[in-house]
Design an enzyme around this catalytic site. Structure first.
Site, PDB file in Angstrom:
ATOM      1  N   GLU A 117       1.033  -1.181   0.356  1.00 32.36           N
ATOM      2  CA  GLU A 117       0.123   0.285  -0.196  1.00 32.36           C
ATOM      3  C   GLU A 117       1.006   1.106  -0.133  1.00 32.36           C
ATOM      4  O   GLU A 117       0.720   2.045   0.897  1.00 32.36           O
ATOM      5  CB  GLU A 117      -1.312   0.032   1.494  1.00 32.36           C
ATOM      6  CG  GLU A 117      -1.728  -0.857   1.596  1.00 32.36           C
ATOM      7  CD  GLU A 117      -2.402  -1.636   2.540  1.00 32.36           C
ATOM      8  OE1 GLU A 117      -1.676  -0.117   3.618  1.00 32.36           O
ATOM      9  OE2 GLU A 117      -3.276  -1.845   2.565  1.00 32.36           O
ATOM     10  N   ARG A 139       2.598  20.186   6.472  1.00 32.85           N
ATOM     11  CA  ARG A 139       3.193  19.339   6.659  1.00 32.85           C
ATOM     12  C   ARG A 139       4.460  20.184   7.774  1.00 32.85           C
ATOM     13  O   ARG A 139       5.234  18.824   8.927  1.00 32.85           O
ATOM     14  CB  ARG A 139       4.347  18.505   5.973  1.00 32.85           C
ATOM     15  CG  ARG A 139       2.904  17.735   4.751  1.00 32.85           C
ATOM     16  CD  ARG A 139       3.447  16.179   3.748  1.00 32.85           C
ATOM     17  NE  ARG A 139       4.444  15.746   4.691  1.00 32.85           N
ATOM     18  CZ  ARG A 139       5.804  15.543   5.445  1.00 32.85           C
ATOM     19  NH1 ARG A 139       6.522  15.915   4.342  1.00 32.85           N
ATOM     20  NH2 ARG A 139       6.607  14.260   5.368  1.00 32.85           N
ATOM     21  N   TYR A 153       4.639  18.289  11.525  1.00 31.60           N
ATOM     22  CA  TYR A 153       5.506  17.307  11.426  1.00 31.60           C
ATOM     23  C   TYR A 153       6.774  17.582  11.362  1.00 31.60           C
ATOM     24  O   TYR A 153       7.615  16.722  11.599  1.00 31.60           O
ATOM     25  CB  TYR A 153       5.941  15.889  10.284  1.00 31.60           C
ATOM     26  CG  TYR A 153       4.458  15.341  10.162  1.00 31.60           C
ATOM     27  CD1 TYR A 153       3.528  14.767  10.941  1.00 31.60           C
ATOM     28  CD2 TYR A 153       3.752  16.155   8.465  1.00 31.60           C
ATOM     29  CE1 TYR A 153       2.180  14.154  10.670  1.00 31.60           C
ATOM     30  CE2 TYR A 153       2.191  15.384   8.670  1.00 31.60           C
ATOM     31  CZ  TYR A 153       2.072  15.165   9.156  1.00 31.60           C
ATOM     32  OH  TYR A 153       0.278  14.292   9.053  1.00 31.60           O
ATOM     33  N   CYS A 162      -1.796  33.886   9.969  1.00 31.37           N
ATOM     34  CA  CYS A 162      -1.735  34.567  11.183  1.00 31.37           C
ATOM     35  C   CYS A 162      -1.358  33.988  12.869  1.00 31.37           C
ATOM     36  O   CYS A 162      -2.201  33.714  13.433  1.00 31.37           O
ATOM     37  CB  CYS A 162      -2.706  35.580  11.699  1.00 31.37           C
ATOM     38  SG  CYS A 162      -2.702  36.798  10.654  1.00 31.37           S
ATOM     39  N   TYR A 189       1.093  13.991   0.799  1.00 30.14           N
ATOM     40  CA  TYR A 189       0.139  14.549   1.755  1.00 30.14           C
ATOM     41  C   TYR A 189       0.290  16.121   1.320  1.00 30.14           C
ATOM     42  O   TYR A 189       0.444  16.900   3.039  1.00 30.14           O
ATOM     43  CB  TYR A 189       0.493  14.127   2.996  1.00 30.14           C
ATOM     44  CG  TYR A 189       0.860  12.463   2.868  1.00 30.14           C
ATOM     45  CD1 TYR A 189      -0.640  11.957   3.508  1.00 30.14           C
ATOM     46  CD2 TYR A 189       1.471  11.639   3.025  1.00 30.14           C
ATOM     47  CE1 TYR A 189      -0.949  10.212   3.547  1.00 30.14           C
ATOM     48  CE2 TYR A 189       1.789  10.209   3.061  1.00 30.14           C
ATOM     49  CZ  TYR A 189       0.328   9.687   3.471  1.00 30.14           C
ATOM     50  OH  TYR A 189       0.735   8.203   3.299  1.00 30.14           O
TER      51      TYR A 189
END
Ligand code: LLP
Length: 421
Positions: A275, A314, A318, A346, A375
């Site tokens: 996957e 992202r 992360y 902001c 993503y």
């Protein structure tokens, strides 16, 4: 390898100058390369050659209909994690028997949708889910093929928010309880156990965690077969990482990953599913943005872009690194200087990079975030009432908008006013 390269001093997406798309679509926008998508899918497909297999693209990484259709035409299956993704896959023409349904919280409604439309298998993640699946399928007079996702308690050595294979994570059933849960499954009506599923995390940059997990799956296959279960399919999940910082990262290649699969589970004679999401689409997409201002701060300078955390979350979410390159190729001798690269939203979290060395840039210049295909657009929002970022697909010298930017009216008119106002 991807198809976003400089040609005669300008960045191209395959055979289309990125600046030409920007002029037509406005910034910010995502652009994907068909050739890269197809190439990456084939790398996985070829890596599993010689084994009965299906590459099920994890469409959570990028789920635009045009991307799904491109991959489906290559023979890809799809890994879906919601009723919405299931419908998207079907709408793109993917047959039910090439769709696997993953996820820890499938509702009865979602299960029904997939059973009605056709499904290759459900990857079941808990006993209560199994009971609901059994009840819904029985009620519909159907038998649902299932694998059970086991949690092998392996450290994927990736960012904590995307590691899924440790015992403290919410995913799968503890591998130590697998025999018990498989016995329970075998006794339930409306479901048929056909295999085992495992997925230990995303953006793995080493093969060792896969090796540990797949060895455990191989052992479990033999144990469960000895218990009388007909284990004939292994879904080995996704997770192979991509190079985000081109200069110093070299994660394993699909061919090495394929060899590892053959080495660890090849002898079992099972049908293999994988996957992958990120590796197929990550480097097949860039986010293009324009510099609005170059601002001098106290001891540091800022590049303020028209793209923001709502378009690419992202880095904020992360601490992810993305290469950011000018669309006009800098002269080889161009002097670099450090900038904080930020968006207009902001909050300070809207920072893409701190003290990043960049060549000279001015207001109006375009920059591209590399490796933004996975993503990226799917995690975008309209925070700060910034219309949802559009998507473009390139194929050779053609390009097409595959999701237009909503107008301000479209964005505002989605709200409805209660009668008392
Ligand atoms: N299979 C399952 C069950 C998954 O949960 C995932 C990803 C995949 C396959 C695909 O993994 P990949 O090959 O793309 O690594 N938003 C995060 C990544 C979340 C991954 C979630 N699950 C990010 O931007 O890094």
């Amino acid at each position: 390898m991807d198809h976003f390269l400089y040609r005669d001093g300008a960045l191209y997406a395959e055979d289309v100058p990125v600046a030409e798309i920007a002029a037509a679509v406005g910034t910010p926008f995502y652009v994907y390369s068909t050739a890269t998508l197809v190439r990456h899918f084939r790398l996985f497909d070829e890596a599993l050659e010689g084994m009965d297999h299906l590459v099920c693209y994890a469409m959570k990484a990028a789920s635009n209909q045009a991307i799904l259709k491109t991959l489906a035409a290559e023979g890809a299956g799809m890994d879906v994690v919601s009723g919405g993704e299931y419908r998207r896959a079907r709408a793109a023409g993917v047959p039910g028997d090439r769709i696997v349904f993953s996820g820890v919280g499938k509702t009865a409604e979602e299960i029904r949708t997939a059973l009605e439309g056709g499904i290759r298998q459900f990857n079941v993640e808990s006993e209560p889910e199994m009971e609901v699946l059994s009840a819904v399928a029985s009620q519909m007079g159907k038998t649902a093929p299932i694998t059970i996702r086991v949690n092998p308690d392996v450290d994927a050595k990736t960012h904590a928010k995307i590691a899924t294979g440790k015992s403290e994570n919410k995913f799968g059933i503890p591998i130590s309880r697998a025999r018990e849960v498989y016995a329970m499954a075998a006794a339930l009506p409306g479901i048929e156990v056909i295999g085992i599923d495992v997925h230990i995390g995303s953006q793995l940059t080493e093969l060792e965690p896969f090796e540990l997990a797949y060895q455990k799956v191989a052992e479990l296959t033999e144990t469960l077969r000895a218990d009388g279960h007909d284990i004939r399919r292994l879904d080995l999940g996704g997770g192979l990482g991509i190079p985000y910082a081109r200069s110093n990262e070299a994660p394993p290649l699909p061919v090495d990953y394929g060899a590892l699969i053959k080495r660890t589970v090849g002898h079992l004679g099972c049908e293999i599913e994988i996957e992958p999401g990120r590796l197929i689409v990550g480097n097949a997409g860039i986010l293009v943005s324009e510099v609005i201002y170059v601002k001098s701060g106290e001891g540091r300078d800022f590049l303020i872009l028209d793209g923001a955390m709502n378009d690419l979350i992202r880095p904020a979410m992360y601490e992810a690194y993305h290469d950011i390159i000018p669309v006009i190729e800098p002269a080889p001798a161009a002097e670099q200087a450090p900038f904080d690269i930020v968006g207009p939203v902001c909050e300070t979290g809207d920072t893409f990079a701190r003290q990043r060395m960049m060549p000279p840039l001015s207001a109006g210049d375009l920059v591209a975030f590399r490796s933004a295909g996975a993503y990226g657009a799917v995690m975008a929002s309209e925070y700060n009432s910034r219309p949802l970022v559009p998507e473009v697909l390139v194929n050779g010298d053609q390009f097409a908008v595959i999701r237009p930017r909503p107008t301000f009216d479209e964005m505002i008119n989605r709200d409805t006013i209660p009668e008392w106002l």
